[in-house]
Structure formats: structure tokens, C-alpha cells
Design a protein around this motif. Structure first.
Motif, PDB file in Angstrom:
ATOM      1  N   ALA A  12       0.816  -1.214   0.000  1.00 10.72           N
ATOM      2  CA  ALA A  12       0.000   0.000   0.000  1.00 10.72           C
ATOM      3  C   ALA A  12       0.851   1.267   0.000  1.00 10.72           C
ATOM      4  O   ALA A  12       0.328   2.366  -0.213  1.00 10.72           O
ATOM      5  N   PHE A  13       2.148   1.107   0.248  1.00 11.66           N
ATOM      6  CA  PHE A  13       3.049   2.257   0.194  1.00 11.66           C
ATOM      7  C   PHE A  13       2.937   2.940  -1.171  1.00 11.66           C
ATOM      8  O   PHE A  13       3.031   4.162  -1.274  1.00 11.66           O
ATOM      9  N   GLU A  14       2.719   2.143  -2.228  1.00 16.81           N
ATOM     10  CA  GLU A  14       2.578   2.711  -3.573  1.00 16.81           C
ATOM     11  C   GLU A  14       1.342   3.602  -3.665  1.00 16.81           C
ATOM     12  O   GLU A  14       1.315   4.563  -4.438  1.00 16.81           O
ATOM     13  N   GLN A  15       0.314   3.282  -2.879  1.00 17.55           N
ATOM     14  CA  GLN A  15      -0.887   4.103  -2.884  1.00 17.55           C
ATOM     15  C   GLN A  15      -0.608   5.491  -2.298  1.00 17.55           C
ATOM     16  O   GLN A  15      -1.150   6.481  -2.766  1.00 17.55           O
ATOM     17  N   ALA A  16       0.243   5.518  -1.286  1.00 16.01           N
ATOM     18  CA  ALA A  16       0.607   6.809  -0.691  1.00 16.01           C
ATOM     19  C   ALA A  16       1.355   7.673  -1.701  1.00 16.01           C
ATOM     20  O   ALA A  16       1.120   8.882  -1.802  1.00 16.01           O
ATOM     21  N   VAL A  17       2.257   7.047  -2.441  1.00 19.12           N
ATOM     22  CA  VAL A  17       3.010   7.781  -3.458  1.00 19.12           C
ATOM     23  C   VAL A  17       2.074   8.296  -4.547  1.00 19.12           C
ATOM     24  O   VAL A  17       2.169   9.452  -4.999  1.00 19.12           O
ATOM     25  N   ALA A  18       1.129   7.450  -4.968  1.00 16.99           N
ATOM     26  CA  ALA A  18       0.172   7.843  -6.009  1.00 16.99           C
ATOM     27  C   ALA A  18      -0.724   8.978  -5.528  1.00 16.99           C
ATOM     28  O   ALA A  18      -1.072   9.881  -6.297  1.00 16.99           O
ATOM     29  N   TRP A  19      -1.080   8.910  -4.254  1.00 17.38           N
ATOM     30  CA  TRP A  19      -1.942   9.965  -3.710  1.00 17.38           C
ATOM     31  C   TRP A  19      -1.215  11.308  -3.671  1.00 17.38           C
ATOM     32  O   TRP A  19      -1.786  12.344  -4.003  1.00 17.38           O
ATOM     33  N   GLU A  20       0.058  11.272  -3.308  1.00 20.26           N
ATOM     34  CA  GLU A  20       0.850  12.508  -3.319  1.00 20.26           C
ATOM     35  C   GLU A  20       0.896  13.108  -4.722  1.00 20.26           C
ATOM     36  O   GLU A  20       0.782  14.326  -4.899  1.00 20.26           O
ATOM     37  N   GLN A  21       1.051  12.249  -5.713  1.00 20.17           N
ATOM     38  CA  GLN A  21       1.091  12.731  -7.084  1.00 20.17           C
ATOM     39  C   GLN A  21      -0.259  13.311  -7.495  1.00 20.17           C
ATOM     40  O   GLN A  21      -0.326  14.328  -8.202  1.00 20.17           O
ATOM     41  N   HIS A  22      -1.328  12.678  -7.037  1.00 24.16           N
ATOM     42  CA  HIS A  22      -2.678  13.185  -7.318  1.00 24.16           C
ATOM     43  C   HIS A  22      -2.879  14.564  -6.682  1.00 24.16           C
ATOM     44  O   HIS A  22      -3.450  15.468  -7.314  1.00 24.16           O
ATOM     45  N   LEU A  23      -2.424  14.719  -5.450  1.00 26.01           N
ATOM     46  CA  LEU A  23      -2.549  16.018  -4.776  1.00 26.01           C
ATOM     47  C   LEU A  23      -1.748  17.089  -5.500  1.00 26.01           C
ATOM     48  O   LEU A  23      -2.161  18.248  -5.582  1.00 26.01           O
ATOM     49  N   ARG A  24      -0.593  16.684  -6.029  1.00 22.75           N
ATOM     50  CA  ARG A  24       0.289  17.641  -6.697  1.00 22.75           C
ATOM     51  C   ARG A  24      -0.256  18.052  -8.069  1.00 22.75           C
ATOM     52  O   ARG A  24      -0.338  19.243  -8.379  1.00 22.75           O
ATOM     53  N   SER A  25      -0.610  17.089  -8.897  1.00 21.17           N
ATOM     54  CA  SER A  25      -1.010  17.395 -10.274  1.00 21.17           C
ATOM     55  C   SER A  25      -2.513  17.541 -10.445  1.00 21.17           C
ATOM     56  O   SER A  25      -2.972  18.373 -11.228  1.00 21.17           O
ATOM     57  N   ARG A  29      -2.291  21.036  -4.803  1.00 16.87           N
ATOM     58  CA  ARG A  29      -2.047  21.396  -3.414  1.00 16.87           C
ATOM     59  C   ARG A  29      -0.605  21.861  -3.240  1.00 16.87           C
ATOM     60  O   ARG A  29       0.270  21.525  -4.038  1.00 16.87           O
ATOM     61  N   SER A  30      -0.360  22.609  -2.162  1.00 14.33           N
ATOM     62  CA  SER A  30       0.992  23.101  -1.892  1.00 14.33           C
ATOM     63  C   SER A  30       1.897  21.943  -1.485  1.00 14.33           C
ATOM     64  O   SER A  30       1.434  20.900  -1.011  1.00 14.33           O
ATOM     65  N   GLU A  31       3.205  22.148  -1.642  1.00 10.99           N
ATOM     66  CA  GLU A  31       4.157  21.102  -1.259  1.00 10.99           C
ATOM     67  C   GLU A  31       4.086  20.818   0.236  1.00 10.99           C
ATOM     68  O   GLU A  31       4.286  19.684   0.671  1.00 10.99           O
ATOM     69  N   HIS A  32       3.800  21.841   1.025  1.00 11.10           N
ATOM     70  CA  HIS A  32       3.663  21.639   2.474  1.00 11.10           C
ATOM     71  C   HIS A  32       2.499  20.695   2.764  1.00 11.10           C
ATOM     72  O   HIS A  32       2.622  19.764   3.564  1.00 11.10           O
ATOM     73  N   THR A  33       1.364  20.916   2.102  1.00  8.17           N
ATOM     74  CA  THR A  33       0.191  20.049   2.296  1.00  8.17           C
ATOM     75  C   THR A  33       0.476  18.645   1.811  1.00  8.17           C
ATOM     76  O   THR A  33       0.101  17.659   2.462  1.00  8.17           O
ATOM     77  N   ILE A  34       1.144  18.528   0.676  1.00 11.86           N
ATOM     78  CA  ILE A  34       1.455  17.207   0.120  1.00 11.86           C
ATOM     79  C   ILE A  34       2.329  16.409   1.080  1.00 11.86           C
ATOM     80  O   ILE A  34       2.088  15.224   1.329  1.00 11.86           O
ATOM     81  N   ARG A  35       3.343  17.051   1.640  1.00 14.75           N
ATOM     82  CA  ARG A  35       4.216  16.361   2.593  1.00 14.75           C
ATOM     83  C   ARG A  35       3.443  15.920   3.831  1.00 14.75           C
ATOM     84  O   ARG A  35       3.602  14.788   4.312  1.00 14.75           O
ATOM     85  N   ALA A  36       2.606  16.823   4.353  1.00 10.50           N
ATOM     86  CA  ALA A  36       1.854  16.508   5.568  1.00 10.50           C
ATOM     87  C   ALA A  36       0.853  15.379   5.329  1.00 10.50           C
ATOM     88  O   ALA A  36       0.750  14.437   6.132  1.00 10.50           O
TER      89      ALA A  36
END
Length: 308
Positions: A12-25, A29-36
């Protein structure tokens, strides 16, 4: 003996990475929000893996139960999370699980009601104090152009209601300066704010003194070595100025933006116009300022009235 499960061994770690990419593109969302939010997703996966003593997959996330969500939130509270932080954590969890459920083609996992968060009322900085902070920052600059830079930034926060990040993101494309300024805010939304003559003049004085070349694709506000100015340096300048001026700890760059809104509202600005000027996505974010003047008057009363 089997190797203990770690965060990196969960599929499921891959899902977290995919979600970050979804938030970014997808959500911008801001990089601060994406990291959090990404950190929250990873914490949830790690917690669920330990809770179930099993490798966590996307389908396992999609089948999470309410009791498990409660246990996760309880564990975070034990770690010291307050109500506001716990509410943000739960909001990130909801978004992540909805993202996973959509990818798996399943129903979104059960929702859990978060803790009640009392909305704080911002305390404004007086107009005289706001100007004094900007003047002090100019006087204390390590070089004349740096002092002019700091003053221009602080006047932008107070005189135009910009967030620190929005001021840092301004590039030479906004030049030449006119009576209005186009600002790119959260989620790449643009808005037009008035640029008062004193603010415009402060920026121009800085630009005239700056040793760095201005171009359309480079930030206006630069650090001592020519790189983009850090927001931390702005916060540091305000902390130093408030210490020298004897102002309270609530006097921050964010408070200058609050003061912009408060003073406009006190002079008759309507909430809808204020919402546009601040770049708030919803009116509810702007409505907090309706309580500011009352709260300030109560502070004055408590401090001054002999029977308070």
C-alpha cells in the motif's frame, strides 16, 4: 524468523506515493500540504500493518473498519496531538482512503466524526504597529537593499493581504507595477488585489536598489546570494522587529494579513469583497473576521476596566 514488517514492505506504500502525485497534479495542493498528507497516509499504513500483523495492500485499506480508524486516531492523540491537529489528521485520512477506494472500485470506507475544534479569532496588529514593523525591518537590514526588500514584503502582507508564500512567488511578470496586482494563491487560483501607492513605491525602491537582475521567470524578492527569498527569513525579520518594538508573540507575518482583513472590514468592506481579496475558497473562512473587532474590544475592556 520472519523479518518484521516495515513501512516500505507494505504494498500500500505505492498508494501513498500515487496519492501525493494526485494532490500535486490533480488537486494542485501546496508542497507543504502534500508532505503533511503523505506522512499521514504512511502513518496509517504502518499502524494498520502493526494492528493486523499483516502486509497492507490497497484492498486492505479499502476494507478498513471504523474501530480501526478510532484506534489510529487514539494512538495519535496519545502521541500528543491536540484537537486541531487531530482534525487535520483525520481529514487527510478520509481523503486518502477515498482515493484508494476509488482506485479499487469499492465503496468509500466508513466516516469517523472528528474532534470539535474551537475556531480561534485572530488578533489584529494596529496600523501604526504594522508600519513600525516594516520600518524597523528596513532599518535593521544587513545591507540597504535587504532592508528595502524586507520592508516591501511586509507592506505587501499588510497593504495587500498577501500570504507570505504568495509574496515570495511574485516574479518579474507582474512588472511594471500598476494600481492592481495579479496574485496566484492556493490551488493555482489567481485574484486581483489593489496595490496602494505606498506599497508600490516600497517595491520599486527595493527593485531599484537590488543588485539582482529582474526577469519575467525569476522571483522579485531575492536572498542575499541571489536565490529565492525564504519565507523563514521573513518570519525571522518580524520576530526580531517585534522584540525590538516590544510587541506580543502574536505579531507574525500571518497577523499582518489578518490586520489587512480586519481593518477593511472595520471600515465597511463587505464579506464577499473581502473573500475575493483574501483568496478564500469559501465564505466561512472569511466570516471569522466578523468576530475580530468584538474580540479586540473585549480585550481592551478586560485590561482597562477596574471591575473586569
Amino acid at each position: 524468523m520472519a523479518r518484521p514488517l516495515t513501512l516500505d514492505t507494505h504494498p500500500a506504500f505505492e498508494q501513498a506515493v500515487a496519492w501525493e502525485q494526485h494532490l500535486r497534479s490533480g488537486r494542485r495542493r501546496s508542497e507543504h500540504t502534500i508532505r503533511a498528507y503523505g506522512a499521514t497516509a504512511r502513518r496509517l499504513i504502518h499502524f494498520l500493518g502493526a494492528h493486523r500483523a499483516a502486509s497492507i495492500t490497497a484492498s486492505a485499506l479499502a476494507s478498513i473498519e471504523t474501530a480501526e480508524l478510532r484506534a489510529f486516531l487514539a494512538a495519535r492523540r496519545i502521541e500528543g496531538l491536540g484537537n486541531a491537529s487531530a482534525a487535520r489528521e483525520l481529514s487527510a485520512v478520509r481523503g486518502f482512503l477515498a482515493f484508494v477506494a476509488k482506485g479499487e472500485g469499492t465503496v468509500t470506507p466508513p466516516r469517523l466524526r472528528g474532534p470539535r475544534v474551537k475556531k480561534g479569532v485572530p488578533r489584529p496588529v494596529s496600523p501604526a504597529d504594522a508600519i513600525a514593523i516594516a520600518d524597523d525591518a528596513e532599518d535593521e537590514g544587513t545591507e540597504p537593499w535587504i532592508g528595502l526588500r524586507d520592508k516591501a514584503v511586509l507592506l505587501l502582507l499588510y497593504g495587500a493581504g498577501l500570504r507570505v508564500g504568495e509574496a515570495m512567488a511574485l516574479t518579474g511578470a507582474v512588472l511594471p507595477l500598476g494600481e492592481t496586482l495579479i496574485v496566484t494563491g492556493k490551488r493555482a487560483k489567481t485574484r486581483v488585489v489593489p496595490l496602494l501607492a505606498p506599497v508600490r513605491e516600497a517595491i520599486q525602491l527595493y527593485l531599484d536598489a537590488s543588485p539582482w537582475r529582474v526577469s519575467r521567470d525569476l522571483p522579485i524578492f531575492r536572498g542575499a546570494k541571489g536565490g529565492p527569498l525564504s519565507a523563514d527569513l521573513v518570519r525571522r525579520a518580524v520576530r526580531a522587529a517585534r522584540a525590538r518594538l516590544g510587541l506580543g508573540e502574536r505579531t507574525t507575518p500571518y497577523a499582518l494579513r489578518h490586520s489587512f482583513a480586519t481593518h477593511l472590514l472595520g471600515r465597511g468592506a463587505d464579506l464577499r469583497s473581502l473573500q475575493e481579496l483574501l483568496g478564500h475558497a469559501s465564505l466561512s473562512s472569511t466570516q471569522v473576521y466578523t468576530g475580530v473587532d468584538t474580540a479586540h474590544l473585549l480585550d481592551v475592556y478586560r485590561n482597562a476596566h477596574p471591575r473586569a
